[in-house]
Design a protein around this motif. Structure first.
Motif, PDB file in Angstrom:
ATOM      1  N   GLY A  72       0.809  -1.205   0.000  1.00  0.00           N
ATOM      2  CA  GLY A  72       0.000   0.000   0.000  1.00  0.00           C
ATOM      3  C   GLY A  72       0.845   1.259   0.000  1.00  0.00           C
ATOM      4  O   GLY A  72       2.025   1.223  -0.355  1.00  0.00           O
ATOM      5  N   HIS A  73       0.252   2.373   0.407  1.00  0.00           N
ATOM      6  CA  HIS A  73       0.974   3.639   0.410  1.00  0.00           C
ATOM      7  C   HIS A  73       1.790   3.831   1.684  1.00  0.00           C
ATOM      8  O   HIS A  73       2.947   4.212   1.619  1.00  0.00           O
ATOM      9  N   SER A  74       1.207   3.596   2.855  1.00  0.00           N
ATOM     10  CA  SER A  74       1.889   3.754   4.141  1.00  0.00           C
ATOM     11  C   SER A  74       2.769   4.994   4.136  1.00  0.00           C
ATOM     12  O   SER A  74       3.989   4.928   4.022  1.00  0.00           O
ATOM     13  N   TRP A  75       2.124   6.154   4.263  1.00  0.00           N
ATOM     14  CA  TRP A  75       2.831   7.426   4.118  1.00  0.00           C
ATOM     15  C   TRP A  75       4.037   7.541   5.027  1.00  0.00           C
ATOM     16  O   TRP A  75       5.066   8.116   4.656  1.00  0.00           O
ATOM     17  N   CYS A  76       3.953   7.001   6.248  1.00  0.00           N
ATOM     18  CA  CYS A  76       5.092   7.104   7.173  1.00  0.00           C
ATOM     19  C   CYS A  76       6.030   5.906   7.060  1.00  0.00           C
ATOM     20  O   CYS A  76       6.975   5.778   7.842  1.00  0.00           O
ATOM     21  N   GLY A  77       5.797   5.018   6.094  1.00  0.00           N
ATOM     22  CA  GLY A  77       6.702   3.891   5.866  1.00  0.00           C
ATOM     23  C   GLY A  77       6.698   2.879   6.996  1.00  0.00           C
ATOM     24  O   GLY A  77       7.748   2.340   7.358  1.00  0.00           O
TER      25      GLY A  77
END
Length: 457
Positions: A72-77
């Motif tokens: 997925g994207h998981s903005w904060c990694g």
């Protein structure tokens, strides 16, 4: 165990820190071009679900804590942790649909858009994520606020069963009867889940015969008034009408000559049994006085599945750098968005935006009782910093933190799937109702007493 070797029992690829190609693989574990500096010691790219228990046992034998990634994207990694093992499930993309029982079995790497396309062939639907490229694994574990979730509930509410690998490497089936506590946690625990789900069984819904979108744009300085009035009107709309406000730069089709101004866009997407019904559902919005003052309007436009996902891909473009955060609040939407409109007006990147879905998920207490996912307020906002120049990292991350600082005192919590878990240690806890957080800790202690799985960032 050298680079790209296969330990006994693992069919996929095992790459250790320092091996050729490790850094490229590590960077590829996060969709966001803004990569965290954190690095696991070893990455296992699973070739099939059979690799997962083997990888868990390998990690245990070597004292490595485990993180998991689906794609997925998981903005904060969140999948990237310092040390330990990262298990990459993005290659697990088996999907089967049973139209007779209205169920599907999907592996975690299946993209939501691909699932939606397959289901449409059988006249079925699922509240997949707004960005079609997001894989189902992390999306479902985080709760899943997707298309038509106001009517259908968060996506995890329609998960009926999950196949999971526990901390001791055992494969278990969890549902309302077997391992019910683990099943409860799998529906909303997000990146702190303490097992690896290798397959989900989903309950499907009838495919709406018609989807229509109504769009209005207003000057950004009218945000507070527009938000208050649209929030009032939305109470007259059925749950099948998904309404959101976006604060950002006007799209090219709204404003043909540069420079394009910052605006507040109201978008209402109606999911209905017919074109006529889709138009009728949004009548209260079209009839309200504020809509007649829009500087741009497009009403009841027929909308295909492809265009639903295409619009989201335009707003969150690939090969860009992102920082995001979330906030639930019990304050009215106008009060919440007024300071964020000021922030958007001063954003260092014209691509940055603030999204405010109205009624992003059903608040039916009966529906929410059997899942960890928590709806924590009546208003919800997500500021996104979006840019492409690495030299501007500091300015854009600072903008996001300052924008959140303006509204955080008004907040009641966060959404675990998209909040910036690096911003404060209490972010994870504040993403759950107090009783849900206590139960999560208790279930973790029972299923992962040795802390094999990484908890929240």
């Amino acid at each position: 165990m050298g680079g790209h070797t296969r330990p006994r029992g693992i069919e996929g690829t095992v790459v250790r820190r320092g091996d050729p190609g490790f850094e490229k693989l590590r960077a590829g574990m996060v969709w966001n071009e803004l990569k965290p500096a954190r690095s696991p010691d070893v990455i296992v790219v699973a070739a099939s679900e059979r690799d997962v228990p083997e990888a868990v046992r390998l990690a245990r034998s070597q004292g490595l804590r485990i993180a998991v990634r689906a794609g997925g994207h998981s903005w904060c990694g969140a999948p990237l942790r310092e040390g330990g093992m990262l298990i990459d499930l993005s290659g697990l993309r088996r999907c089967s649909v049973d139209p007779a029982s209205r169920t599907a079995r999907v592996q975690p790497g299946v993209p939501g858009g691909e699932l939606a396309t397959r289901l449409a062939r059988h006249h079925l639907a699922y509240p997949t994520g707004h960005c079609g490229s997001v894989a189902m694994g992390g999306y479902l574990l985080g709760g899943g606020l997707g298309w038509n979730s106001g009517a259908l509930g968060p996506a995890c509410a329609s998960v009926r069963r999950a196949w999971a690998v526990t901390a001791d490497g055992e494969v278990v089936v969890c549902d309302a009867r077997e391992h019910p506590d683990l099943f409860w946690a799998a529906r909303g625990a997000g990146p702190g889940f303490f097992a690896v789900v290798t397959e989900f069984e989903l309950a499907l819904h009838p495919l709406p015969a018609a989807v229509a979108t109504t769009t209005y744009a207003f000057p950004l300085d009218q945000t507070e008034e527009v938000a208050r009035r649209i929030a009032e009107v939305s109470e007259e709309l059925p749950a099948e009408v998904e309404v959101s406000l976006t604060l950002g730069t006007a799209e090219p089709d709204m404003w043909s000559t540069p420079p394009r101004p910052r605006v507040v866009v109201v978008k209402a997407t109606a999911f209905a049994d017919s074109r006529r019904e889709a138009v009728r559902l949004t009548e209260p919005l079209r009839d309200c006085a504020v809509a007649r003052r829009a500087v741009f309007r497009r009403e009841s436009e027929p909308t295909s599945t492809d265009s639903l996902y295409g619009g989201s891909s335009d707003a969150w473009p690939a090969s860009h750098r992102f920082a995001a955060d979330t906030l639930w609040s019990d304050r009215d939407l106008g009060t919440l968005l007024a300071p964020l409109a000021d922030a958007v007006a001063a954003a260092p990147s014209e691509k940055s935006l603030v999204l405010a879905p109205l009624r992003p998920a059903s608040r039916d207490e009966g529906l929410l009782a059997d899942m960890a996912f928590s709806v924590l307020g009546r208003s919800y906002v997500v500021p996104y910093a979006i840019w492409d120049d690495p030299a501007r990292d500091g300015a854009n991350v600072r903008w996001l933190r300052e924008a959140m600082g303006r509204v955080e005192p008004l907040g009641t919590g966060h959404y675990i799937a998209e909040t910036d878990l690096t911003a404060a240690p209490a972010r994870a806890e504040r993403s759950y109702a107090p009783a849900a957080w206590r139960r999560l800790r208790q279930v973790r202690a029972r299923y992962d007493p040795d802390g094999v799985f990484h908890s929240y960032l």
